[in-house]
Design a protein around this motif. Structure first.
Motif, PDB file in Angstrom:
ATOM      1  N   TRP A 162      -2.355 -11.779  -4.552  1.00 53.54           N
ATOM      2  CA  TRP A 162      -3.234 -12.512  -5.450  1.00 53.54           C
ATOM      3  C   TRP A 162      -2.388 -13.559  -6.183  1.00 53.54           C
ATOM      4  O   TRP A 162      -1.152 -13.552  -6.102  1.00 53.54           O
ATOM      5  CB  TRP A 162      -3.920 -11.568  -6.443  1.00 53.54           C
ATOM      6  CG  TRP A 162      -3.004 -10.955  -7.465  1.00 53.54           C
ATOM      7  CD1 TRP A 162      -2.774 -11.367  -8.750  1.00 53.54           C
ATOM      8  CD2 TRP A 162      -2.168  -9.788  -7.286  1.00 53.54           C
ATOM      9  NE1 TRP A 162      -1.862 -10.541  -9.379  1.00 53.54           N
ATOM     10  CE2 TRP A 162      -1.474  -9.572  -8.491  1.00 53.54           C
ATOM     11  CE3 TRP A 162      -1.932  -8.920  -6.219  1.00 53.54           C
ATOM     12  CZ2 TRP A 162      -0.567  -8.524  -8.675  1.00 53.54           C
ATOM     13  CZ3 TRP A 162      -1.039  -7.883  -6.382  1.00 53.54           C
ATOM     14  CH2 TRP A 162      -0.364  -7.685  -7.609  1.00 53.54           C
ATOM     15  N   GLY A 195       0.808  -1.202   0.000  1.00 46.91           N
ATOM     16  CA  GLY A 195       0.000   0.000   0.000  1.00 46.91           C
ATOM     17  C   GLY A 195       0.845   1.256   0.000  1.00 46.91           C
ATOM     18  O   GLY A 195       2.045   1.234   0.307  1.00 46.91           O
ATOM     19  N   THR A 211     -14.988  -8.074   6.427  1.00 49.26           N
ATOM     20  CA  THR A 211     -13.725  -7.621   7.007  1.00 49.26           C
ATOM     21  C   THR A 211     -13.548  -8.238   8.379  1.00 49.26           C
ATOM     22  O   THR A 211     -14.474  -8.224   9.197  1.00 49.26           O
ATOM     23  CB  THR A 211     -13.678  -6.087   7.118  1.00 49.26           C
ATOM     24  OG1 THR A 211     -13.808  -5.517   5.812  1.00 49.26           O
ATOM     25  CG2 THR A 211     -12.361  -5.623   7.716  1.00 49.26           C
ATOM     26  N   LEU A 244      -8.506 -11.313  -4.533  1.00 52.24           N
ATOM     27  CA  LEU A 244      -7.516 -10.544  -3.783  1.00 52.24           C
ATOM     28  C   LEU A 244      -7.588 -10.837  -2.287  1.00 52.24           C
ATOM     29  O   LEU A 244      -8.676 -10.954  -1.720  1.00 52.24           O
ATOM     30  CB  LEU A 244      -7.732  -9.043  -3.987  1.00 52.24           C
ATOM     31  CG  LEU A 244      -7.747  -8.517  -5.425  1.00 52.24           C
ATOM     32  CD1 LEU A 244      -8.101  -7.031  -5.426  1.00 52.24           C
ATOM     33  CD2 LEU A 244      -6.403  -8.752  -6.103  1.00 52.24           C
ATOM     34  N   GLU A 253      -6.447  -8.899   1.111  1.00 52.03           N
ATOM     35  CA  GLU A 253      -6.042  -7.547   1.496  1.00 52.03           C
ATOM     36  C   GLU A 253      -5.766  -7.495   2.995  1.00 52.03           C
ATOM     37  O   GLU A 253      -6.526  -8.049   3.799  1.00 52.03           O
ATOM     38  CB  GLU A 253      -7.140  -6.549   1.124  1.00 52.03           C
ATOM     39  CG  GLU A 253      -7.470  -6.579  -0.373  1.00 52.03           C
ATOM     40  CD  GLU A 253      -8.657  -5.706  -0.752  1.00 52.03           C
ATOM     41  OE1 GLU A 253      -8.540  -4.955  -1.729  1.00 52.03           O
ATOM     42  OE2 GLU A 253      -9.698  -5.786  -0.074  1.00 52.03           O
ATOM     43  N   SER A 268     -11.337 -10.361  -1.289  1.00 53.74           N
ATOM     44  CA  SER A 268     -12.245  -9.538  -2.087  1.00 53.74           C
ATOM     45  C   SER A 268     -12.483 -10.114  -3.482  1.00 53.74           C
ATOM     46  O   SER A 268     -11.542 -10.522  -4.172  1.00 53.74           O
ATOM     47  CB  SER A 268     -11.674  -8.121  -2.226  1.00 53.74           C
ATOM     48  OG  SER A 268     -12.479  -7.344  -3.089  1.00 53.74           O
ATOM     49  N   THR A 306      -4.218  -4.970   6.394  1.00 51.71           N
ATOM     50  CA  THR A 306      -3.676  -3.784   7.051  1.00 51.71           C
ATOM     51  C   THR A 306      -3.223  -4.229   8.433  1.00 51.71           C
ATOM     52  O   THR A 306      -4.041  -4.622   9.268  1.00 51.71           O
ATOM     53  CB  THR A 306      -4.724  -2.657   7.187  1.00 51.71           C
ATOM     54  OG1 THR A 306      -5.126  -2.221   5.881  1.00 51.71           O
ATOM     55  CG2 THR A 306      -4.142  -1.469   7.946  1.00 51.71           C
ATOM     56  N   TYR A 316      -8.153  -7.797   7.744  1.00 56.44           N
ATOM     57  CA  TYR A 316      -7.903  -8.588   6.546  1.00 56.44           C
ATOM     58  C   TYR A 316      -9.218  -9.025   5.906  1.00 56.44           C
ATOM     59  O   TYR A 316     -10.249  -9.132   6.571  1.00 56.44           O
ATOM     60  CB  TYR A 316      -7.027  -9.807   6.857  1.00 56.44           C
ATOM     61  CG  TYR A 316      -7.566 -10.751   7.913  1.00 56.44           C
ATOM     62  CD1 TYR A 316      -8.230 -11.936   7.560  1.00 56.44           C
ATOM     63  CD2 TYR A 316      -7.402 -10.479   9.270  1.00 56.44           C
ATOM     64  CE1 TYR A 316      -8.711 -12.811   8.525  1.00 56.44           C
ATOM     65  CE2 TYR A 316      -7.873 -11.346  10.248  1.00 56.44           C
ATOM     66  CZ  TYR A 316      -8.525 -12.506   9.867  1.00 56.44           C
ATOM     67  OH  TYR A 316      -9.009 -13.360  10.832  1.00 56.44           O
ATOM     68  N   SER A 335       0.684  -2.546   4.905  1.00 56.63           N
ATOM     69  CA  SER A 335      -0.610  -2.818   4.280  1.00 56.63           C
ATOM     70  C   SER A 335      -0.376  -3.168   2.824  1.00 56.63           C
ATOM     71  O   SER A 335       0.624  -2.740   2.221  1.00 56.63           O
ATOM     72  CB  SER A 335      -1.560  -1.619   4.398  1.00 56.63           C
ATOM     73  OG  SER A 335      -1.070  -0.527   3.627  1.00 56.63           O
ATOM     74  N   GLY A 336      -1.276  -3.963   2.273  1.00 54.32           N
ATOM     75  CA  GLY A 336      -1.128  -4.329   0.872  1.00 54.32           C
ATOM     76  C   GLY A 336      -2.044  -5.474   0.503  1.00 54.32           C
ATOM     77  O   GLY A 336      -2.948  -5.842   1.257  1.00 54.32           O
ATOM     78  N   ARG A 337      -1.812  -6.034  -0.677  1.00 56.45           N
ATOM     79  CA  ARG A 337      -2.664  -7.104  -1.175  1.00 56.45           C
ATOM     80  C   ARG A 337      -1.830  -8.173  -1.874  1.00 56.45           C
ATOM     81  O   ARG A 337      -0.742  -7.912  -2.375  1.00 56.45           O
ATOM     82  CB  ARG A 337      -3.720  -6.560  -2.119  1.00 56.45           C
ATOM     83  CG  ARG A 337      -3.151  -5.741  -3.280  1.00 56.45           C
ATOM     84  CD  ARG A 337      -4.230  -5.266  -4.268  1.00 56.45           C
ATOM     85  NE  ARG A 337      -5.346  -4.594  -3.641  1.00 56.45           N
ATOM     86  CZ  ARG A 337      -6.364  -4.056  -4.310  1.00 56.45           C
ATOM     87  NH1 ARG A 337      -6.380  -4.113  -5.648  1.00 56.45           N
ATOM     88  NH2 ARG A 337      -7.362  -3.463  -3.674  1.00 56.45           N
ATOM     89  N   GLY A 368      -0.491  -3.532  -9.763  1.00 59.94           N
ATOM     90  CA  GLY A 368      -1.522  -4.382  -9.203  1.00 59.94           C
ATOM     91  C   GLY A 368      -2.052  -5.380 -10.216  1.00 59.94           C
ATOM     92  O   GLY A 368      -1.615  -5.427 -11.373  1.00 59.94           O
TER      93      GLY A 368
END
Length: 322
Positions: free
Chosen positions: A87, A55, A236, A125, A127, A142, A129, A139, A83-85, A118
């Motif tokens: 896949w 992120g 979430t 995904l 995700e 998505s 933080t 987390y 933070s990030g994602r 991305g």
């Protein structure tokens, strides 16, 4: 060889005390204060290429993309506040120099490494933080950008919720949403671009943007995953500072036996599925997870430090051997 290096180090540093202090300092720096371990496991029948996007304002991890063979696991380490994602890319074709592209989840870098790019929708995904509000990790999994592969996210702490999408949505995907010859399923927003599906314009708030027939299809198949932009209440999850496992195709059993990390059965009844395979091994607890994720190099450093401390103690308190 190891003993020769140890003796040489002691000679250079002047005393075993100096060496012990140096090794302990190096060990602390290597572990990293507050680091979180993300372990990726591939149970798909084919190789996948996980992508990593940090992120804004958070540092990149050790890699931004890598290959993961069937049955293989790999761990990455994230600092506090990251933070990030994540896949999985599928159907990739990379040459010997690492250049190429993927059929689903491609990040457009033209390389195995995504380098700050991305996933191209559709893609499932995960995700995160870390250390967010109240010091908790947040987390989710998505499907807002569509779906390409099943995914399961599990915290190392047993009482923290599992989340993910265990079923193959490509098999249930409406024809108007199908992408990449049936290897991915687009979201309604991606397929049609209408604001009521994308939750933008006049529909840019939770009062006006509601679930569509397409997002409800995703939600009925994967109740714990995000199905549209304002699907926060049931999608979430939070946990106190712990490690996480991200499993791709969690219901599959690849022929390779390289995976060292078993996957426990999802703790939420809404994640249960009739075709969940009994072959998934039960988790042996958080202690095992932590031990498995500890880097081998750090374990070696710890063993070396202990050896030096013992030698120091023997030097100060010699033992007579008859």
């Amino acid at each position: 060889m190891a003993s020769q290096l140890l003796l040489l180090s002691m000679q250079l540093l002047g005393s075993p005390t100096s060496l012990a202090l140096l090794l302990l300092s190096f060990l602390q720096g290597s572990v990293g204060v507050g680091a979180i371990t993300f372990t990726f496991t591939n149970r798909c029948a084919d190789t996948v290429w996980p992508g990593v996007l940090s992120g804004s304002g958070t540092p990149p991890l050790q890699t931004t993309g890598f290959a993961l063979s069937p049955g293989e696991s790999r761990s990455l380490y994230a600092p506090s506040g990251w933070s990030g994602r994540f896949w999985a890319r599928s159907g990739c074709d990379f040459d010997s120099s690492g250049k190429g592209s993927c059929a689903t989840g491609d990040c457009g870098s033209g390389q195995v490494e995504c380098r700050g790019a991305g996933a191209s929708p559709p893609a499932t995904l995960a995700e995160f933080t870390l250390d967010g509000a109240g010091g908790k990790d947040f987390y989710d999994v998505s499907l807002v950008d569509g779906y390409n592969l099943p995914m399961l996210v599990q915290a190392a702490v047993p009482d923290c919720p599992d989340t993910g999408c265990l079923v193959d949505l490509n098999e249930r995907c409406p024809s108007e949403l199908r992408a990449e010859d049936g290897r991915a399923c687009r979201s309604a927003c991606e397929a049609f671009g209408r604001p009521e599906y994308c939750c933008n314009g006049a529909y840019g708030n939770p009062d006006t943007c509601h679930p569509s027939q397409y997002s409800q299809l995703f939600k009925s198949a994967c109740p714990k995953s995000y199905s549209y932009a304002y699907d926060d209440a049931t999608s979430t999850f939070t946990c106190n500072h712990t490690d996480y496992t991200i499993t791709f195709c969690p219901q599959s059993t690849p022929s390779s036996g390289n995976s060292k990390n078993g996957s426990r059965r999802p703790s939420h009844e809404q994640l249960e599925d009739a075709v969940w395979l009994a072959s998934l091994k039960a988790s042996s607890g958080t202690g095992t997870v932590m031990a498995a994720s500890w880097p081998v190099s750090i374990a070696f450093q710890a063993a070396l430090t202990i050896a030096v401390v013992i030698m120091l103690d023997l030097q100060q308190h010699p033992v007579l051997v008859s």
